[in-house]
Scaffold this motif. Structure first.
Motif, short mmCIF file in Angstrom:
data_model
loop_
_atom_site.label_atom_id
_atom_site.label_comp_id
_atom_site.label_asym_id
_atom_site.label_seq_id
_atom_site.Cartn_x
_atom_site.Cartn_y
_atom_site.Cartn_z
N VAL B 82 -18.92 40.07 140.64
CA VAL B 82 -19.40 38.68 140.62
C VAL B 82 -18.83 37.94 141.83
CG1 VAL B 82 -19.43 36.52 139.33
CG2 VAL B 82 -19.52 38.71 138.12
N VAL B 83 -19.70 37.29 142.63
CA VAL B 83 -19.20 36.50 143.75
C VAL B 83 -19.59 35.03 143.61
CG1 VAL B 83 -18.96 38.30 145.49
CG2 VAL B 83 -21.21 37.27 145.08
N GLY B 84 -20.56 34.75 142.81
CA GLY B 84 -20.98 33.36 142.68
C GLY B 84 -20.86 32.89 141.24
N ALA B 85 -21.96 32.36 140.71
CA ALA B 85 -21.97 31.92 139.32
C ALA B 85 -22.00 33.11 138.37
CB ALA B 85 -23.17 31.01 139.08
N GLY B 86 -21.85 32.85 137.08
CA GLY B 86 -21.87 33.92 136.08
C GLY B 86 -20.48 34.53 135.92
N GLY B 87 -20.43 35.76 135.42
CA GLY B 87 -19.15 36.42 135.22
C GLY B 87 -18.42 35.85 134.02
N GLY B 88 -17.27 36.44 133.72
CA GLY B 88 -16.54 35.97 132.55
C GLY B 88 -15.08 36.33 132.61
N ALA B 89 -14.42 36.19 131.48
CA ALA B 89 -12.97 36.39 131.44
C ALA B 89 -12.59 37.42 130.39
CB ALA B 89 -12.27 35.07 131.15
N LEU B 90 -13.56 38.25 129.98
CA LEU B 90 -13.23 39.22 128.93
C LEU B 90 -12.06 40.10 129.33
CD1 LEU B 90 -13.88 40.45 126.19
CD2 LEU B 90 -15.39 42.07 127.36
N HIS B 91 -12.07 40.54 130.60
CA HIS B 91 -10.98 41.42 131.04
C HIS B 91 -9.64 40.70 130.96
CE1 HIS B 91 -12.03 38.97 134.39
NE2 HIS B 91 -11.24 39.57 135.26
N ALA B 92 -9.64 39.39 131.27
CA ALA B 92 -8.39 38.63 131.21
C ALA B 92 -7.94 38.41 129.77
CB ALA B 92 -8.55 37.30 131.93
N ILE B 93 -8.91 38.16 128.89
CA ILE B 93 -8.57 37.96 127.47
C ILE B 93 -8.00 39.24 126.88
CG2 ILE B 93 -9.53 37.48 125.18
CD1 ILE B 93 -11.58 35.63 126.59
N VAL B 94 -8.69 40.37 127.18
CA VAL B 94 -8.19 41.66 126.70
C VAL B 94 -6.80 41.94 127.28
CG1 VAL B 94 -8.54 44.16 126.81
CG2 VAL B 94 -10.44 42.66 126.23
N GLY B 95 -6.64 41.65 128.57
CA GLY B 95 -5.34 41.89 129.22
C GLY B 95 -4.25 41.07 128.54
N THR B 96 -4.51 39.79 128.32
CA THR B 96 -3.51 38.93 127.67
C THR B 96 -3.19 39.45 126.27
OG1 THR B 96 -3.92 36.90 128.91
CG2 THR B 96 -3.21 36.65 126.63
N LEU B 97 -4.22 39.87 125.53
CA LEU B 97 -3.98 40.38 124.18
C LEU B 97 -3.12 41.64 124.23
CD1 LEU B 97 -7.41 39.87 122.36
CD2 LEU B 97 -5.30 38.55 122.11
N GLU B 98 -3.45 42.55 125.15
CA GLU B 98 -2.68 43.81 125.22
C GLU B 98 -1.25 43.56 125.64
OE1 GLU B 98 -4.39 47.07 127.35
OE2 GLU B 98 -6.26 47.01 126.20
N ILE B 99 -1.09 42.72 126.68
CA ILE B 99 0.27 42.45 127.17
C ILE B 99 1.10 41.75 126.09
CG2 ILE B 99 1.60 41.08 128.83
CD1 ILE B 99 -0.69 41.67 130.86
N THR B 100 0.48 40.75 125.42
CA THR B 100 1.20 40.04 124.36
C THR B 100 1.55 40.98 123.21
OG1 THR B 100 -0.07 38.09 124.94
CG2 THR B 100 1.17 37.99 122.90
N GLY B 101 0.58 41.84 122.85
CA GLY B 101 0.83 42.80 121.77
C GLY B 101 1.99 43.71 122.10
N LEU B 102 2.02 44.22 123.34
CA LEU B 102 3.12 45.11 123.74
C LEU B 102 4.45 44.36 123.75
CD1 LEU B 102 1.39 47.11 126.60
CD2 LEU B 102 2.30 48.04 124.47
N THR B 103 4.39 43.09 124.19
CA THR B 103 5.61 42.28 124.19
C THR B 103 6.16 42.14 122.77
OG1 THR B 103 4.68 41.03 126.01
CG2 THR B 103 6.59 40.09 124.94
N LEU B 104 5.25 41.90 121.82
CA LEU B 104 5.67 41.80 120.42
C LEU B 104 6.29 43.11 119.95
CD1 LEU B 104 2.65 39.90 118.85
CD2 LEU B 104 5.01 39.12 118.92
N LEU B 105 5.66 44.22 120.34
CA LEU B 105 6.12 45.54 119.92
C LEU B 105 7.56 45.78 120.38
CD1 LEU B 105 4.07 47.19 118.40
CD2 LEU B 105 3.78 48.63 120.41
N VAL B 106 7.90 45.24 121.56
CA VAL B 106 9.26 45.42 122.08
C VAL B 106 10.21 44.40 121.47
CG1 VAL B 106 10.71 45.41 124.14
CG2 VAL B 106 8.39 46.34 124.26
N SER B 107 9.82 43.11 121.52
CA SER B 107 10.82 42.09 121.23
C SER B 107 11.00 41.79 119.75
CB SER B 107 10.50 40.80 121.99
OG SER B 107 9.17 40.44 121.79
N VAL B 108 9.98 42.03 118.93
CA VAL B 108 10.16 41.72 117.51
C VAL B 108 11.17 42.66 116.83
CG1 VAL B 108 9.02 41.62 115.26
CG2 VAL B 108 8.02 40.46 117.21
N PRO B 109 10.99 43.99 116.95
CA PRO B 109 11.99 44.86 116.28
C PRO B 109 13.40 44.68 116.84
CG PRO B 109 10.11 46.14 117.06
CD PRO B 109 9.94 44.77 117.60
#
Lengths: 279, 314
Positions: B82-109
């Motif tokens: 994507v260079v102009g209009a359109g596109g989305g943030a699904l990759h960023a949402i998935v990335g944030t979810l995965e990174i946050t999930g892994l962070t929980l996996l480490v820091s909660v226990p």
């Protein structure tokens, strides 16, 4: 027969001697009451009988407590195992708040990671609640939280929880001090039923309660003058090992069948306490 | 009845008597004091309004500008090609979810275990425990960029300087989240009455069983809200992610390898590296900001409600 035999027991908190030189035998299938003014060491002594005293930082004892002839403080004796044989009910009713009435009763089984079939668990819950005179009041709401019951019911739930692990002895540390007279009466009647099966030891501030329920009564007192006299005596005998505390330790002043102790106390301190002259 | 009323009224009358006969200067002083009191109260109220203004303005701006791109495409496509209009943030949402999930996996226990050690096992006044508490306090103050640099250097030492991954980001964020989890868990564990532990021990239960089956369940609502507060704290972190997970236009589901987009970094890159159609980039940045704020708001709300909901269930 004597269920519990206490020999030369000293109980400490760190360096502080809280209870000194207690010798007493507690007969089985009876109710023994510990009475005395605040700070006389009666609760501390009670907690040495199931090794809960050690749960307090610095708590330790010297001497011996034998259950059915077996030293509870012998080497290789696991305090956890002792508490399975000697159950305890506390001053403030403390049902587990995250558990239902049903779960509270079988908590002793669950907390030992023992497996129990649904049928056995149901039977155990009913039997224990019946023994605690609570079944009729709660049988239709076993899944509701234990904390929702009234104070007196909560205390009987704690008794049901204690009898569910089938101990030999049940210790009660001022179980009625936070209860109204009706609930107190219910617990006292319950104690009289419990002594058919268990050896019961109760600490109470309430002399009438001791007179009403107990078979024998022990009077404890932390008497400064008597202690000074005693330490002088020990010093002249050349025994320097007797530990010194900032406060005088509690001692067993008199131990006798309840009728005898209340009607005809041999010791002056006992007579003074019973007549309300101090304490 | 009237007798009783009279009796009750007497003290009140007596109290009123001196005021009626007060001379004028005292009355004036009293009214001056009253005015002063009102002015000061108004100043405090003003301060309360003053802090609400930027918050409301911020929310208004983000919502009004962010709504432009809250559409299906935004939540279903990445920025690949994507260079102009359109596109989305699904990759960023998935990335944030995965990174946050892994962070929980480490820091909660680790966080809960450390808090259990501090409250249940460490002797009161133990040197080691107060040392750990001090270190946890210090950890609270670690700047997030420093946590990022730590994770970066750790992973580049082992896997080379070009290594970027979601797991490295999770490590950096865990450093930031751990002290929050430890502190909040320690606080709620201390609130569990000592009676309950003793009740457990008196039933002949081992100490660890009592912790596992009595203490932690009693503290669970508080522990959960502490964890959610910790997540709210780290989910918007940008600096360490820029260093260790970098930015990516395409979807990367694998947190062990390769650059991984995340919402905060997505916002930054959309705004910072605009293409020809600048408006399209701005819109995407605002929409991503709206999504991020919504997630934080939901977490904050859940942290508030968790204790009540869990208690209500039982």
């Amino acid at each position: 027969m004597n269920e519990l035999e206490i020999k030369d027991l000293n109980a400490y908190y760190g360096d502080f001697l809280a209870v000194s030189q207690v010798n007493m035998d507690i007969p089985d299938k009876s109710i023994t009451a510990f009475i005395g003014p605040s700070g006389c060491g009666k609760s501390t002594l009670l907690r040495t009988l199931n090794r809960m005293h050690e749960a307090v930082p610095g708590g330790r004892i010297t001497g011996e407590v034998a259950l059915e002839g077996q030293d509870l403080y012998g080497s290789g004796v696991d305090p956890v195992g002792v508490r399975r044989k000697v159950g305890m009910v506390f001053q403030k009713a403390n049902p587990f708040p995250s558990m239902s009435i049903y779960e509270n009763v079988i908590a002793g089984v669950r907390l030992r990671n023992k497996r129990i079939s649904r049928k056995d668990a149901d039977e155990l819950v009913e039997r224990s609640l019946r023994q605690a005179n609570l079944w009729d009041e709660v049988h239709d709401r076993l899944q509701t939280p234990g904390g929702a019951l009234s104070g007196g019911q909560q205390q009987r739930l704690c008794i049901a929880r204690a009898v569910a692990v089938e101990p030999k002895v049940i210790l009660l540390d001022e179980p009625c001090s936070a209860l109204d007279p009706v609930s107190t009466l219910a617990i006292e009647q319950l104690l009289l039923e419990l002594k058919e099966r268990y050896t019961v030891v109760i600490v109470t501030h309430n002399m009438q309660q001791a007179a009403r329920v107990s078979d024998q009564t022990a009077f404890f007192h932390a008497d400064a003058e008597a202690w000074a006299e005693l330490t002088r005596l020990e010093a002249t005998l050349g025994d320097k090992s007797l530990p010194q505390g900032t406060r005088p330790p509690g001692r067993l002043v008199e131990y006798a069948p309840t009728d005898e102790l209340f009607n005809n106390p041999r010791n002056k301190a006992t007579a003074d306490y019973l007549s309300g002259r101090f304490g | 009845m009237t007798q009783l009323d009279n009796q009750l009224a007497i003290p009140e009358l007596q109290l009123d008597v001196p005021v009626v006969h007060e001379d004028q200067s005292v009355l004036k002083a009293q009214s001056r004091a009253l005015i002063k009191d009102k002015v000061i109260a108004a100043l405090f109220a003003l301060a309360a309004v003053a802090i609400a203004i930027p918050l409301i303005s911020l929310l208004w701006t983000v919502v009004s500008r962010g709504l432009a791109r809250i559409d299906a495409e935004f939540f279903t496509s990445s920025m690949k090609g994507v260079v102009g209009a359109g596109g989305g943030a699904l990759h960023a949402i998935v990335g944030t979810l995965e990174i946050t999930g892994l962070t929980l996996l480490v820091s909660v226990p680790i966080g809960i275990a450390a808090a259990v050690f501090l409250t249940e096992y460490a002797a009161p006044g133990s040197r080691f425990a107060s040392c750990v508490r001090f270190l946890v306090d210090v950890m609270t103050g670690i700047p997030s960029i420093v946590a990022g640099l730590f994770a970066y250097s750790l992973f580049s030492l082992v896997l080379g300087p070009a290594y970027r991954s979601g797991i490295a980001a999770a490590l950096a964020l865990s450093l930031l989240m751990l002290p929050v989890v430890i502190r909040s868990t320690e606080e709620v564990l201390l609130l569990v009455p000592h009676d309950l532990r003793e009740a457990g021990w008196a039933l002949g239960a081992e100490k660890h069983t009592v912790i596992w089956k009595v203490v932690l369940p009693a503290a669970l609502p508080g522990v959960i809200s502490g964890v959610l507060n910790g997540v709210a704290r780290i989910i918007g972190e940008t600096a360490p992610l820029l260093l260790v997970s970098g930015f990516a236009d395409a979807m990367n589901y694998n947190p062990l390898e390769g650059r991984m987009a995340s919402l905060p970094v997505y916002i930054y890159t959309q705004w910072q590296m605009k293409g020809l159609d600048a408006q399209a980039y701005d819109d995407r940045a605002w929409s991503a900001a709206l999504v991020l704020i919504a997630v934080v708001a939901v977490l904050a709300l859940a942290a508030r409600l968790a204790p009540r909901l869990l208690k209500g269930k039982k």
